[in-house]
Design a protein around this motif. Sequence first.
Motif, PDB file in Angstrom:
ATOM      1  N   ILE A 111      -8.790   6.832   5.009  1.00 40.28           N
ATOM      2  CA  ILE A 111      -8.284   6.623   6.360  1.00 40.28           C
ATOM      3  C   ILE A 111      -8.668   7.856   7.174  1.00 40.28           C
ATOM      4  N   PRO A 112      -9.409   7.699   8.263  1.00 42.25           N
ATOM      5  CA  PRO A 112      -9.856   8.856   9.044  1.00 42.25           C
ATOM      6  C   PRO A 112      -8.689   9.757   9.446  1.00 42.25           C
ATOM      7  N   GLU A 113      -8.964  11.039   9.521  1.00 43.84           N
ATOM      8  CA  GLU A 113      -7.913  12.016   9.808  1.00 43.84           C
ATOM      9  C   GLU A 113      -7.175  11.704  11.097  1.00 43.84           C
ATOM     10  N   GLU A 114      -7.911  11.261  12.114  1.00 35.02           N
ATOM     11  CA  GLU A 114      -7.275  10.991  13.401  1.00 35.02           C
ATOM     12  C   GLU A 114      -6.336   9.783  13.348  1.00 35.02           C
ATOM     13  N   LYS A 115      -6.466   8.945  12.293  1.00 28.77           N
ATOM     14  CA  LYS A 115      -5.604   7.780  12.142  1.00 28.77           C
ATOM     15  C   LYS A 115      -4.403   8.049  11.235  1.00 28.77           C
ATOM     16  N   GLN A 116      -4.391   9.220  10.593  1.00 28.78           N
ATOM     17  CA  GLN A 116      -3.306   9.537   9.671  1.00 28.78           C
ATOM     18  C   GLN A 116      -1.926   9.525  10.340  1.00 28.78           C
ATOM     19  N   PRO A 117      -1.789  10.072  11.565  1.00 32.45           N
ATOM     20  CA  PRO A 117      -0.458  10.030  12.208  1.00 32.45           C
ATOM     21  C   PRO A 117       0.053   8.606  12.396  1.00 32.45           C
ATOM     22  N   TYR A 118      -0.859   7.682  12.762  1.00 35.44           N
ATOM     23  CA  TYR A 118      -0.426   6.295  12.949  1.00 35.44           C
ATOM     24  C   TYR A 118       0.048   5.690  11.634  1.00 35.44           C
ATOM     25  N   ILE A 119      -0.763   5.844  10.577  1.00 28.39           N
ATOM     26  CA  ILE A 119      -0.411   5.186   9.315  1.00 28.39           C
ATOM     27  C   ILE A 119       0.884   5.766   8.756  1.00 28.39           C
ATOM     28  N   LYS A 120       1.140   7.063   9.010  1.00 29.21           N
ATOM     29  CA  LYS A 120       2.379   7.688   8.557  1.00 29.21           C
ATOM     30  C   LYS A 120       3.574   7.100   9.307  1.00 29.21           C
ATOM     31  N   GLN A 121       3.429   6.914  10.604  1.00 27.71           N
ATOM     32  CA  GLN A 121       4.524   6.342  11.377  1.00 27.71           C
ATOM     33  C   GLN A 121       4.741   4.869  11.037  1.00 27.71           C
ATOM     34  N   ASP A 159       8.587   4.243   1.051  1.00 31.51           N
ATOM     35  CA  ASP A 159       8.553   5.643   0.662  1.00 31.51           C
ATOM     36  C   ASP A 159       7.105   6.046   0.375  1.00 31.51           C
ATOM     37  N   GLU A 160       6.877   7.345   0.154  1.00 30.70           N
ATOM     38  CA  GLU A 160       5.520   7.862   0.029  1.00 30.70           C
ATOM     39  C   GLU A 160       4.772   7.238  -1.143  1.00 30.70           C
ATOM     40  N   SER A 161       5.440   7.087  -2.274  1.00 33.31           N
ATOM     41  CA  SER A 161       4.773   6.539  -3.456  1.00 33.31           C
ATOM     42  C   SER A 161       4.360   5.090  -3.229  1.00 33.31           C
ATOM     43  N   GLU A 162       5.218   4.321  -2.555  1.00 32.33           N
ATOM     44  CA  GLU A 162       4.890   2.925  -2.270  1.00 32.33           C
ATOM     45  C   GLU A 162       3.687   2.844  -1.333  1.00 32.33           C
ATOM     46  N   ALA A 163       3.686   3.697  -0.301  1.00 32.27           N
ATOM     47  CA  ALA A 163       2.581   3.689   0.654  1.00 32.27           C
ATOM     48  C   ALA A 163       1.267   4.054  -0.021  1.00 32.27           C
TER      49      ALA A 163
END
Length: 350
Positions: free
Chosen positions: A115-125, A133-137
């Motif tokens: 997942i491109p770095e610039e898209k990481q904030p979206y996927i986290k939200q 939770d983090e493990s599920e994601a």
Amino acid sequence: MTSYEQIFNSKQTIEEALSPEEAVAAIAVVTTLADSTDEQIDAESLASILWQFEVFAEYSEEEIIEIVDELITIAEEDGVGALFNAASQTLSDELVWDGFAAGVIILLDGEKLVIPEEKQPYIKQLQQALKLDESEAQEVIQEITAAFQQTDNEDDLDDEEDILIVEDYSEEVYESPLGNFTVPIPVDAEQGGKIQSQEGVVGFSDDFGTLLRIDYYPIPPEQLEELDSTDKQAYLRSIMVDKYVPQAILQNLPDAAIKHTEYQEKGELNYYYTLVDMPLGSTISQQDNNGTITRLNAYRGLISFIQDDFLYIVSSQRSFFNGDTPDSIEEEAENIKESILEFVDTIEFT
């Protein structure tokens, strides 16, 4: 204020509830619209992605296009936040993973498999909004990545571009579409077991690195007659070494190499066996601390044989996780060969 506040902090709603299928599709639409406009959405491309999800198994691609168009209209009229709220309210515990997967597959870089770095904030939200939770994601992300890898690494012998359809299954036995064999399903759905099939090939895999694949090709009668008077060993070797391995593996993995070959006669089964070393060629991957996803090293064993009027190539892989050290080529070749032969023994040819 984040750039996605209008999505994840919105209080807007829509009047009518979404169906479960619409909710999954809505996450894909919302993800696509997060950094673009509705004019930039290709409904047909989005529908072709969603069509691969089991939840849309009973839908035609045209029906999914209609759903996508309707969801785009809702986003345009009521807001992308309202569409997300409607989707998150509808998604059951079972479908939350599908919804998150729909977002992941939209953002995943298909070449770099990240997942491109610039898209990481979206996927986290998105993960937080769907209460994963983090493990599920990470498990969802790895499953999507592995599916992309398997599609890339396992082209059909004839280099066809047909998509391998991921099947859900409730029966215990898989039956070939041509009716030439049945086999007990060797993976467990609770362990991430999947069946990927199209005419001429079926693959069984799970989250623990299992990969068992059966390729099968009808042999024309005139060719079968020629085989009666020619060297079967030479024929099977030519198919495996000169055609299948170069086309299905070596052209996709330049560093891969054949490490072992042999011809054996085991009772009524005469087969040609090949072991291929595949650096960074496993169908599963691992994620480093910095978030980079890397394919594991693997050995692939393949056995070719003729049964009735069909040529079969049955293969399996052994992936090497962190800390795993391969045994000698001879030992690895023998162990993988035996595992394939055990699988072949479960196949009932009809």
